[in-house]
Design a protein around this motif. Structure first.
Motif, PDB file in Angstrom:
ATOM      1  N   ALA A  48       0.837  -1.201   0.000  1.00 46.51           N
ATOM      2  CA  ALA A  48       0.000   0.000   0.000  1.00 46.51           C
ATOM      3  C   ALA A  48       0.874   1.254   0.000  1.00 46.51           C
ATOM      4  CB  ALA A  48      -0.937  -0.006   1.199  1.00 46.51           C
ATOM      5  N   GLN A  49       1.946   1.237   0.770  1.00 42.11           N
ATOM      6  CA  GLN A  49       2.842   2.390   0.807  1.00 42.11           C
ATOM      7  C   GLN A  49       3.524   2.598  -0.542  1.00 42.11           C
ATOM      8  OE1 GLN A  49       3.076   4.655   3.406  1.00 42.11           O
ATOM      9  NE2 GLN A  49       4.015   5.791   1.740  1.00 42.11           N
ATOM     10  N   LEU A  50       3.914   1.525  -1.202  1.00 39.72           N
ATOM     11  CA  LEU A  50       4.501   1.646  -2.538  1.00 39.72           C
ATOM     12  C   LEU A  50       3.517   2.273  -3.518  1.00 39.72           C
ATOM     13  CD1 LEU A  50       6.415  -1.740  -2.922  1.00 39.72           C
ATOM     14  CD2 LEU A  50       7.401   0.556  -2.858  1.00 39.72           C
ATOM     15  N   LEU A  51       2.261   1.863  -3.441  1.00 36.49           N
ATOM     16  CA  LEU A  51       1.241   2.447  -4.318  1.00 36.49           C
ATOM     17  C   LEU A  51       1.038   3.928  -4.001  1.00 36.49           C
ATOM     18  CD1 LEU A  51      -1.344  -0.451  -4.489  1.00 36.49           C
ATOM     19  CD2 LEU A  51      -0.046   0.505  -6.402  1.00 36.49           C
ATOM     20  N   LYS A  52       1.033   4.272  -2.728  1.00 38.90           N
ATOM     21  CA  LYS A  52       0.893   5.678  -2.346  1.00 38.90           C
ATOM     22  C   LYS A  52       2.071   6.500  -2.863  1.00 38.90           C
ATOM     23  CE  LYS A  52      -1.343   4.681   2.016  1.00 38.90           C
ATOM     24  NZ  LYS A  52      -1.271   4.914   3.471  1.00 38.90           N
ATOM     25  N   ASP A  53       3.277   5.966  -2.701  1.00 38.03           N
ATOM     26  CA  ASP A  53       4.471   6.668  -3.184  1.00 38.03           C
ATOM     27  C   ASP A  53       4.422   6.829  -4.705  1.00 38.03           C
ATOM     28  OD1 ASP A  53       5.340   6.733  -0.561  1.00 38.03           O
ATOM     29  OD2 ASP A  53       6.806   5.119  -0.828  1.00 38.03           O
ATOM     30  N   PHE A  54       4.022   5.777  -5.390  1.00 38.64           N
ATOM     31  CA  PHE A  54       3.931   5.814  -6.844  1.00 38.64           C
ATOM     32  C   PHE A  54       2.902   6.849  -7.286  1.00 38.64           C
ATOM     33  CE2 PHE A  54       2.937   4.337 -11.111  1.00 38.64           C
ATOM     34  CZ  PHE A  54       4.197   4.018 -11.596  1.00 38.64           C
ATOM     35  N   SER A  55       1.857   7.013  -6.494  1.00 36.86           N
ATOM     36  CA  SER A  55       0.785   7.943  -6.863  1.00 36.86           C
ATOM     37  C   SER A  55       1.200   9.408  -6.743  1.00 36.86           C
ATOM     38  CB  SER A  55      -0.469   7.683  -6.023  1.00 36.86           C
ATOM     39  OG  SER A  55      -0.281   8.125  -4.691  1.00 36.86           O
ATOM     40  N   ASN A  56       2.371   9.679  -6.167  1.00 34.69           N
ATOM     41  CA  ASN A  56       2.867  11.054  -6.117  1.00 34.69           C
ATOM     42  C   ASN A  56       3.206  11.583  -7.503  1.00 34.69           C
ATOM     43  OD1 ASN A  56       2.689  11.325  -3.309  1.00 34.69           O
ATOM     44  ND2 ASN A  56       4.685  10.400  -3.018  1.00 34.69           N
ATOM     45  N   ASN A  57       3.543  10.682  -8.429  1.00 36.96           N
ATOM     46  CA  ASN A  57       3.950  11.081  -9.771  1.00 36.96           C
ATOM     47  C   ASN A  57       3.021  10.577 -10.862  1.00 36.96           C
ATOM     48  OD1 ASN A  57       6.353  12.339  -8.820  1.00 36.96           O
ATOM     49  ND2 ASN A  57       7.244  10.313  -8.575  1.00 36.96           N
ATOM     50  N   CYS A  58       2.110   9.714 -10.519  1.00 35.58           N
ATOM     51  CA  CYS A  58       1.269   9.074 -11.530  1.00 35.58           C
ATOM     52  C   CYS A  58      -0.065   8.700 -10.882  1.00 35.58           C
ATOM     53  CB  CYS A  58       1.979   7.817 -12.034  1.00 35.58           C
ATOM     54  SG  CYS A  58       1.043   6.808 -13.157  1.00 35.58           S
ATOM     55  N   GLN A  59      -1.146   8.908 -11.612  1.00 34.23           N
ATOM     56  CA  GLN A  59      -2.447   8.528 -11.072  1.00 34.23           C
ATOM     57  C   GLN A  59      -2.525   7.006 -10.946  1.00 34.23           C
ATOM     58  OE1 GLN A  59      -5.839   9.673 -13.422  1.00 34.23           O
ATOM     59  NE2 GLN A  59      -7.240   9.311 -11.752  1.00 34.23           N
ATOM     60  N   VAL A  60      -3.003   6.545  -9.807  1.00 31.58           N
ATOM     61  CA  VAL A  60      -3.139   5.111  -9.544  1.00 31.58           C
ATOM     62  C   VAL A  60      -4.606   4.825  -9.245  1.00 31.58           C
ATOM     63  CG1 VAL A  60      -2.466   3.204  -8.036  1.00 31.58           C
ATOM     64  CG2 VAL A  60      -0.796   4.973  -8.617  1.00 31.58           C
ATOM     65  N   ILE A  61      -5.167   3.883  -9.987  1.00 33.14           N
ATOM     66  CA  ILE A  61      -6.549   3.458  -9.784  1.00 33.14           C
ATOM     67  C   ILE A  61      -6.509   2.004  -9.334  1.00 33.14           C
ATOM     68  CG2 ILE A  61      -8.790   3.061 -10.871  1.00 33.14           C
ATOM     69  CD1 ILE A  61      -7.889   5.240 -12.952  1.00 33.14           C
ATOM     70  N   VAL A  62      -7.072   1.739  -8.160  1.00 38.73           N
ATOM     71  CA  VAL A  62      -7.063   0.385  -7.608  1.00 38.73           C
ATOM     72  C   VAL A  62      -8.505  -0.040  -7.350  1.00 38.73           C
ATOM     73  CG1 VAL A  62      -6.354  -1.071  -5.672  1.00 38.73           C
ATOM     74  CG2 VAL A  62      -4.816   0.711  -6.506  1.00 38.73           C
ATOM     75  N   PHE A  63      -8.870  -1.194  -7.884  1.00 38.67           N
ATOM     76  CA  PHE A  63     -10.170  -1.786  -7.606  1.00 38.67           C
ATOM     77  C   PHE A  63      -9.988  -2.822  -6.507  1.00 38.67           C
ATOM     78  CE2 PHE A  63     -10.388  -0.563 -12.075  1.00 38.67           C
ATOM     79  CZ  PHE A  63     -11.546   0.211 -12.072  1.00 38.67           C
ATOM     80  N   THR A  64     -10.850  -2.798  -5.513  1.00 37.90           N
ATOM     81  CA  THR A  64     -10.818  -3.806  -4.459  1.00 37.90           C
ATOM     82  C   THR A  64     -12.204  -3.952  -3.844  1.00 37.90           C
ATOM     83  OG1 THR A  64      -9.722  -4.546  -2.431  1.00 37.90           O
ATOM     84  CG2 THR A  64     -10.129  -2.185  -2.632  1.00 37.90           C
ATOM     85  N   CYS A  65     -12.485  -5.137  -3.347  1.00 34.74           N
ATOM     86  CA  CYS A  65     -13.733  -5.361  -2.622  1.00 34.74           C
ATOM     87  C   CYS A  65     -13.431  -5.630  -1.148  1.00 34.74           C
ATOM     88  CB  CYS A  65     -14.517  -6.515  -3.245  1.00 34.74           C
ATOM     89  SG  CYS A  65     -13.646  -8.072  -3.226  1.00 34.74           S
TER      90      CYS A  65
END
Length: 78
Positions: A48-65
């Protein structure tokens, strides 16, 4: 002979690395369908932290249930 969890996290890392190379100097986004579903409880916060860090420079869309995954990604599950 990697475990399934190790294979999952390695595949996740490769996807982020490929997206970073592909999107370098361009605008864009990545979309993932429940990337943490097969990960153990110890790997999920780091992912989750990697995705948050990545989202600083690029939009990240995550689908989850999974509400717990949402909490980790939204920041209130730390």
């Amino acid at each position: 002979l990697l475990s399934k969890g190790t294979k999952d996290i390695l595949a996740f890392a490769f996807r982020l690395a490929a997206a970073e190379i592909y999107l370098k100097d361009h605008t864009g986004f990545i979309m993932m369908d429940d990337p943490m579903v097969d990960m153990d409880d110890k790997r999920r916060p780091a992912t989750a932290q990697l995705l948050k860090d990545f989202s600083n420079n690029c939009q990240v869309i995550v689908f989850t249930c999974h509400s717990s995954h949402f909490e980790l990604l939204a920041g209130s599950g730390e």
